[in-house]
Each structure stands twice: as C-alpha cells, then as structure tokens.
Scaffold this active site. Structure first.
Site, PDB file in Angstrom:
ATOM      1  N   HIS A 172      48.227  14.636   9.968  1.00 19.99           N
ATOM      2  CA  HIS A 172      47.748  13.988  11.192  1.00 19.99           C
ATOM      3  C   HIS A 172      46.704  12.909  10.861  1.00 19.99           C
ATOM      4  O   HIS A 172      46.816  11.754  11.302  1.00 19.99           O
ATOM      5  CB  HIS A 172      47.142  15.056  12.114  1.00 19.99           C
ATOM      6  CG  HIS A 172      46.609  14.525  13.410  1.00 19.99           C
ATOM      7  ND1 HIS A 172      47.328  14.564  14.587  1.00 19.99           N
ATOM      8  CD2 HIS A 172      45.444  13.917  13.720  1.00 19.99           C
ATOM      9  CE1 HIS A 172      46.622  14.022  15.565  1.00 19.99           C
ATOM     10  NE2 HIS A 172      45.473  13.613  15.059  1.00 19.99           N
ATOM     11  N   GLU A 173      45.714  13.275  10.076  1.00 22.48           N
ATOM     12  CA  GLU A 173      44.652  12.306   9.754  1.00 22.48           C
ATOM     13  C   GLU A 173      45.174  11.176   8.878  1.00 22.48           C
ATOM     14  O   GLU A 173      44.677  10.052   8.948  1.00 22.48           O
ATOM     15  CB  GLU A 173      43.464  13.017   9.098  1.00 22.48           C
ATOM     16  CG  GLU A 173      42.783  14.074   9.974  1.00 22.48           C
ATOM     17  CD  GLU A 173      42.399  13.574  11.370  1.00 22.48           C
ATOM     18  OE1 GLU A 173      42.146  12.370  11.534  1.00 22.48           O
ATOM     19  OE2 GLU A 173      42.375  14.414  12.299  1.00 22.48           O
ATOM     20  N   GLU A 202      46.803   7.497  18.166  1.00 24.05           N
ATOM     21  CA  GLU A 202      47.346   8.850  18.254  1.00 24.05           C
ATOM     22  C   GLU A 202      48.868   8.833  18.075  1.00 24.05           C
ATOM     23  O   GLU A 202      49.445   9.803  17.570  1.00 24.05           O
ATOM     24  CB  GLU A 202      46.947   9.461  19.597  1.00 24.05           C
ATOM     25  CG  GLU A 202      47.010  10.962  19.641  1.00 24.05           C
ATOM     26  CD  GLU A 202      45.931  11.678  18.817  1.00 24.05           C
ATOM     27  OE1 GLU A 202      44.999  11.019  18.308  1.00 24.05           O
ATOM     28  OE2 GLU A 202      46.051  12.907  18.665  1.00 24.05           O
ATOM     29  N   HIS A 212      46.342   8.485  11.131  1.00 25.19           N
ATOM     30  CA  HIS A 212      45.232   7.608  11.539  1.00 25.19           C
ATOM     31  C   HIS A 212      44.785   6.708  10.388  1.00 25.19           C
ATOM     32  O   HIS A 212      44.579   5.502  10.551  1.00 25.19           O
ATOM     33  CB  HIS A 212      44.028   8.446  11.989  1.00 25.19           C
ATOM     34  CG  HIS A 212      44.195   9.144  13.315  1.00 25.19           C
ATOM     35  ND1 HIS A 212      44.433   8.458  14.482  1.00 25.19           N
ATOM     36  CD2 HIS A 212      44.145  10.463  13.653  1.00 25.19           C
ATOM     37  CE1 HIS A 212      44.508   9.332  15.503  1.00 25.19           C
ATOM     38  NE2 HIS A 212      44.353  10.544  15.023  1.00 25.19           N
TER      39      HIS A 212
END
Lengths: 491, 491
Positions: free
Chosen positions: B256-257, B286, B260
């Site tokens: 997930h990170e 997101e 980003h």
C-alpha cells in the site's frame, strides 16, 4: 510584550529553525537515501536562506536599539550579547561578498577532493588562493580596521586573539617536540592485534556512551563515515564508526562525541532554544570532548575497567593485563594525519596549521608557497618528511570551505581540558577509584555543574576560569602530558 | 527575470521547506529520541510558521496579479493554478481563526486520545463540538456563500463536490451491504495460523517493495507504529510494521505505501520541488496505493507468487496450496475498525463517515447525537452492534484534528482504482501471467506512464479520466468486487 520579549520570541523560532537545519545534516550523514543528494542541496539552501534572512532582519536591529540592557538581569544581558554579536556579524559582510564566498567555497570543496585524490596541490592552489582572498576581504569587513585573523577567530572563539594563542602555543611547541622526540627513542608498547566483531563493538560503545552520562532518551548513537555530534537541548545525536581491527577507533570516537553531546544535553533547560542554550564556543566544546576522551577515557584507572569490559565482550584478545592494555591504548606512533594522531602529537599538528593560516591571512605567505612551508614545518616538528600532499597540505577539508580560525580551537580545547582536569582532580579526590569502577559520575557531574550547565552564559574563557578558579593557561596540559608519557615510556 | 520566473523561484524554496517539514514528520515517527518531543513541537511550529507566511506572502499576490496566463504554456498554467488556489486558501481564512483552529485541534487530539482510552464519548463531545464550530466557520470563509462541505473537500480533492460523492457512493452502499450479507452467510476460508519471524518479514517486505517498483536509492523502508509514506521527488520514505502472528499486515501495508511512494517517485523530474511535483490529490494518491495493494497485490495471480516466496522465507506454514492461500488473504471477517477492514467492507466504513460528517457540517446532526447516529448506521450496514465507543465513534483521530472532507478520499481512491484496473486489464492482456511470475512491471509501468508521471499537471478527476479514456464512476469497482467475492465465496 516588551521589546526584549518580542526579540526573544523571534529568536526562539530562529533557534528552532537552526535545530532543524542541524537535524537535516544528521539525516544526510546517517539515513538519507543516496539518490536524494541533489534535492537535499536545495532543501539545505532554502532553510539556510531563511536563517540568514532572520539573522539580519531589520526588526532585530530595531529591537536591539530599543532595549536598555541596564534594565535586564544577567541572563537576559547574556542573551543580548549573543544576539547582538550575531546580528553585527550578519550585517557587516556585504551580501554580494557573502554570496560569492558561499559559491566559491562550495566549488572549492569539490576541487580539494579531486586534488587530494590526485595528490596534486598545484591543481588546487588557484582555487584556494581565491578562497583566501575572499576570506581576507570578509575578515577586513568584520575587523573594522582591527586584526583580520582575530575577526575570524571570533566566529569560533569569541574573546580570544591570535596573540593569546601565540602565547599559549608558542610555549607548548618546543616542549612537545622534545617530549615526542624522547618518546620516539624509548621502547614502544605492543600493538593491538586481532579481529573484533563490529556489532559487539556497537553494543559496548552504547554502554560506554551511557557510562559517560549520555542520555539515550534524548539522543541516539548511529554509525556514520565521520563521528560527530549534532543538535542541542532535548535532541542531541552522536555518531561513531567501526573497524574490525581497530575497536579503539569506535570506543574513543564515541567517548569524544559523548563529551560534545553531554555538554549540549546538560545545559540548563531554562535556556532551551535560546542563544544561551548551546555550547559557548568551539574551544570549550572541545575541552569537554577531550577531557572525556583523554584525561578520563585514556587514564590508567578507566582503561583498567575498559579492559575488563573488552574481555567480557570479546573474550581473551591477546593482551595479558590491564597495564599492558593501558600502554597499548596510549601508544605513540609516527603518522602524517591530524585526525589519527595521539594525545601527545595532536597539538603539534594543530600548531603548524595555526601558524600557516595566520601567515596566509596576514599576506606573509602565498598560497603558492603553502605546500613547501607545510612540508618544512612538518619535518621540523615530527622528524620525518611528508611523503605526498594527501598526507600533508591536502589532508584537511577546512581551508577549502573557508574555515580559517577554526583549527586552533582544537588545541585550545586541549589546553582548557588540561586546566579543568587539574581542578577536577583537586575537587574529586576519589577520581581514580571511581574511574577504575567504570563510574564517571563524579567527574562528569563536576563538569556538568561547573561548565556544561552554563551554556552561553559566560564568555568562553570566563567559563573555564570560573570552573578552575584561575585564568586558563597551557601549564596544566603540559604538566599532565609530561607526567603521563614519561611514566608510560619510562623516560 | 519575468514575474513568472520570480514566482517560481520563490515557490521552489517554499516546496523545499515543505519537504523539510515532511522529513521532520518522518523522523518523529521512526528515529527521534522519545524525550525530544517537546522541542520537536517547537521546531515543527517554527517551520510551519515560515511556510504559512510564505504561502500568504503579499508578493505572491502581486506576482499572480502581474502574470498573464495566456502567455504561458500548459505546464506553467497548471503551476499557476496550484499556486493561485493555495494563495486564495491561505488568504481567505482570517489569521485569528486559523490560529484558534491550530490551538483547539492540537488540544482536541489529546482529549480524543484520553476519551478513547476511557471509552467515554461524552468526555470528548464538548471539545469536538468546538472543533466542528470552528471548522464550519472556516468552511464558510472558504466557501464564499457556496457549500461549506465542498469547500472543505477542496483541500483534499479539488474539483469534487459532496453531490458527486453522494452520487457515486449512494449507488455503492446497497450493493456492498447486500454483497457483504451474502458473504457472511457463505462458508469462510480458514485463518492463517502460526508465528512468523519478524526480521524475515522485514526482509521479504523490502523485496516486495522492490518488486512493486519502489526505488530504494531514493527511499527507504523502516518500521513505525503506523505505516505511512513521506516526501516527494528524490527522497520518498515509507514505513511498515510487523506482527509475529500477522505477516499480511506487514506485507500489504508495505505494498500500500509503495503505491503512495512510487507515485511520488515517478512524477516527471522536471516538476521537482514545484507545485506539480507531488501527487495531485488524496483520492488519486489512494487510487495508487489501493490498486497496488488490492487489485494487484491481492489478486489470485500475484498471491500465487507470494505464496511461494513465503514458503521460501518461512518454510511450510500450514497452508496447503496457492488457492487456499488466496482465499486466506482475501478472507472477509466481522470487525469494528476501518483500518483493519478488508477490501469488500472498507468502503462501508468510509461511506458512513462521509454521511455523518456532511450532516455535522450542515448542522443537520449535533455532536451530542453523533454517537447514537454512528451506532445506528453501523448496525444497519454491518448487521451487528458497536460494543464500545473506542470500537465506534472514537476509533479515528481525523475529526479531533479538524480533518473534515478527508475520509471520502479513501473510497474515491477505491473507485478510481476500479476504473484504472479496468483500463489496465484492457491495455495489458498478459497481466495475470506477469503477476504470477512476481513481475509487476507491466502494471506499474502502465500506471507510471498514464497516471503517476503527470503529478499535478491535470485536475484529479481529469488525471483518472485521461488514463481510463472515460469519466470515472463506481461501476468498475463494483463489478470487480462482485466478481471477486462471488468467485471466492462461491455465491
């Protein structure tokens, strides 16, 4: 709010921003991804720009003109003394000259690194000549008709003149060269041999940091290429390095940096984020790192405890007893490099730099003649010739980045450490017994109470004089070195 | 220099200072000594003060008034769009109000933490009511007579209105609650059991970061209490966490990170340290983290590869085959907490927050009635009651610090991820084969080229529309979730 309160509120923000700039420096040397370097350059320039503008902000001048120091207490007057000095410093140098120095020194550092790698002083000389010319111009702007070198010294050691240093160090030099020559004739201690696990080194080094009173809840110990201490107040971080065959490098780098770091941690918290909230000068700072590292850390008493710790950490590492260990720790070896020099020879390296840079600034020495002047002086003091420029005139970064007046603070720190140690021994009769138990608290507590807590409250020399009860001079350092090395080398 | 060039030079410094503030945030969550917190508070306040002053500096207004956008190219016009929006934002809110919000939200965060620990919403309600009142006042200043909630949304998702969101999410809610109810009736996959060495988790997690295209030479992966991504351009750092019995938390937090972080790393370097040089909105950000984590990372294809990696790292961990592993990774479980929710239920958590916070801002819901409104809505959507406030209305920090308009960007990101995934599957027919080999480059390369490289060049919704070839809506996400969970749960 009074003008003083307004000035201090402004100053508090400036100090907070200066701490941020320091933290970026730490980040860059420890955890920053390599590829971030170009962006970091812009980030540093941006925060330095903000700091520069605040340091010479016109409203600071207005506040300073408005405030009547006679209506302030001693602490507030000391704050003003620092703020006024910084404001005068920032406003005396023409902006165009400051910008030019920033640009030229930034390029000169690269040129120096290349010249050092190529062992070619001639390639660096024209760049250095430009730096010297610009720094002389800056010094003249700062000196206002006074001595240019003294004006430079004031950036690092306010209240000390080149003449003061000459008096101290002129007395040291013949004594140290004679002592060194005698040691060179005597029988040398053995050399440490073996391989020492680097993670065990880091573990013991963190224990040493705590042993010397470094507060880990307001600091941390990391590895970096060069050991340093960074930050003030509640966030003071140190670095060290490891080398599998040279654990002393790790341990004594740590103890040295703990001296700097503990000084910053132990300043009265009432001064947090104010001009008084940091070490008062480079010389006083170095006095703390040196007394931790040398007079305490390399003492017979403390090394007897360290010997036991190293046996616990590494098992039998081939050194038979604590006395042999003490002699190994304090071994005097021939070498070209200042940063690798032992306690006895270190000041000789510094003294030659002071004399050479003063001559450069006076115009008595041309950059083109610097290499030969260096080589002559080195051979005169050390007894053997420089083999190549990277082991000689090109070894230090300082001059390339315009740091003139900085070198002598290293030896001034040693002189101050000598004075403090004399006073400490008088004040703490149990010192050797304490250190032999690995208990530094009587020593570090005394230094905290008599030096560190004051931060910038007193002028540098007054800070030391108050702690020692007399004006500092070179005699205690010389007496200490003579006694220690005569004993060690049975002279 | 033209006015535009002067403005951009000023802006570049501002962006560099903003990066520094971000780095301090990273430092605080990863390496800062605990005892440094009070000093860090002052440091952050000082740099935020500098940034705030620069964002509303009068000369920015003068430059904006001077520059003729018609004489600029598209990139420069896009830069101006951002600068003008930020300047208007900063100057529309009265300084006294901004200061009051800063003070109250800083205290409210502490009150929230205490109330959550005590499971006592009533203790927090008066503080939250003050935050809501102040944020409504700010929203009115920003809205200029328009919709207050839309003005708040514009801070995180420019160009999107509450009505847009209502349309998208209103269509999602009944479908998702129905799908969730059906899944709840079906037979559940097993649960992962066992203990997974945490340093082996970190090793594999770093490999996963690289697998998803995260550039370690311009970033780093550390542990922190909460996973996050920080920084833009050449210095983008992410954090993750480990838990011995829940390795998926580590791995999927990292992926997930990386979504980003890779977005920030992959923006065209021509935009470095300019307003275009960062992700264009929270929703688009997101969309990247979610498509990396869910559509790619939790796919049958990719989990088959991950299963093999985990067998290499941990040996036989009690899961018989890749298909069972896939079902475990995507298991739907009852739970109260948004941040722990799976792909299917996550949006239901967000949708209720959107409706509640819009009602608060409209004045249709009083803070005193918020807890019961929360509990009713939760039971309606999830089928079981909230057991205590820390599992309900007190679970998130957002409202206490004044973040209204932020929650919906999480689900908007999911909607955008659904659209992007539909387009990606069309553009990359080999996607499943690639992912099954642990090769994400066809997917991440497509996202880089079609979304990430543009940074802030296009408005958020346009950014997604250009990548997908059509205006984004909720249909692709819904279709994807229905297909995936109907298959997984054999509905």
């Amino acid at each position: 709010m009074s003008a003083y309160d307004e000035l201090m509120a402004f100053q508090r923000e400036t100090e907070a921003l200066a701490q941020i700039a320091g933290r970026l420096g730490w980040d860059q040397e420890t955890v920053m991804p390599r590829g971030a370097a170009p962006q970091r350059g812009e980030e540093m320039a941006a925060i330095e720009g903000v700091l520069h503008a605040r340091r010479m902000a016109p409203q600071v001048g207005e506040w300073l003109a408005t405030i009547d120091p006679d209506r302030l207490d001693d602490v507030a007057r000391a704050q003003l003394r620092h703020i006024r000095r910084d404001f005068d410093r920032a406003t005396k140098v023409p902006a165009a000259l400051a910008a030019r120095i920033a640009r030229v020194t930034s390029q000169a550092q690269g040129s120096w690194a290349e010249a050092r790698a190529a062992d070619d002083f001639a390639a660096f000389a024209p760049v250095l000549a430009e730096v010297v010319a610009l720094k002389r111009e800056e010094g003249q702007a700062l000196a206002n008709g006074g001595d240019v070198y003294d004006a430079m010294l004031a950036d690092y050691e306010p209240g000390t003149s080149g003449a003061d240093l000459q008096a101290m160090f002129g007395a040291l030099r013949p004594e140290l060269t004679a002592l060194r020559a005698a040691v060179r004739e005597a029988e040398a201690p053995p050399i440490l041999e073996g391989v020492f696990d680097e993670s065990a080194q880091m573990k013991l080094t963190r224990q040493l940091a705590r042993t010397f009173g470094y507060d880990m809840s307001r600091g941390r110990v990391d590895k970096a290429v060069h050991p340093f201490s960074s930050g003030s107040g509640l966030d003071v971080r140190i670095t060290t390095r490891t080398n599998a065959i040279d654990p002393f490098n790790c341990f004594y780098s740590t103890i040295h940096e703990v001296g700097h770091g503990a000084y910053e941690q132990n300043i009265d918290h009432a001064y947090l984020l104010t001009p008084l909230g940091q070490g008062v000068s480079m010389g006083v700072h170095e006095s703390q790192s040196r007394i931790y590292e040398n007079q305490l850390g390399r003492s017979r008493a403390f090394t007897s405890w360290l010997y036991a710790q190293m046996r616990d950490a590494f098992g039998d590492f081939g050194v038979a007893d604590a006395e042999t260990f003490y002699r190994i720790v304090n071994r005097v070896s021939d070498g070209f490099i200042r940063t690798e020099a032992d306690e006895l020879q270190y000041n000789l390296h510094v003294l030659m730099r002071l004399d050479l840079e003063r001559a450069l600034m006076r115009g008595d020495l041309l950059v083109d003649d610097l290499e030969s002047a260096w080589n002559e002086r080195f051979e005169a003091d050390f007894g053997f010739p420089v083999d190549r420029p990277s082991n000689g005139v090109l070894q230090d970064v300082h001059w390339s980045v315009g740091l003139f007046g900085y070198f002598p603070t290293y030896s001034l720190g040693n002189v101050y450490a000598g004075c403090l140690y004399e006073a400490l021994r008088r004040a703490v009769p149990t010192l050797d017994d304490d250190l032999a138990q690995g208990d530094t608290s009587s020593a570090t507590g005394w230094l905290r109470q008599n030096v560190q807590t004051h931060g910038g409250l007193y002028e540098p020399r007054d800070t030391i004089a108050r702690a020692c009860g007399k004006t500092p001079d070179e005699a205690p350092l010389l007496g200490y070195l003579k006694a220690k090395f005569s004993d060690l080398y049975r002279l």
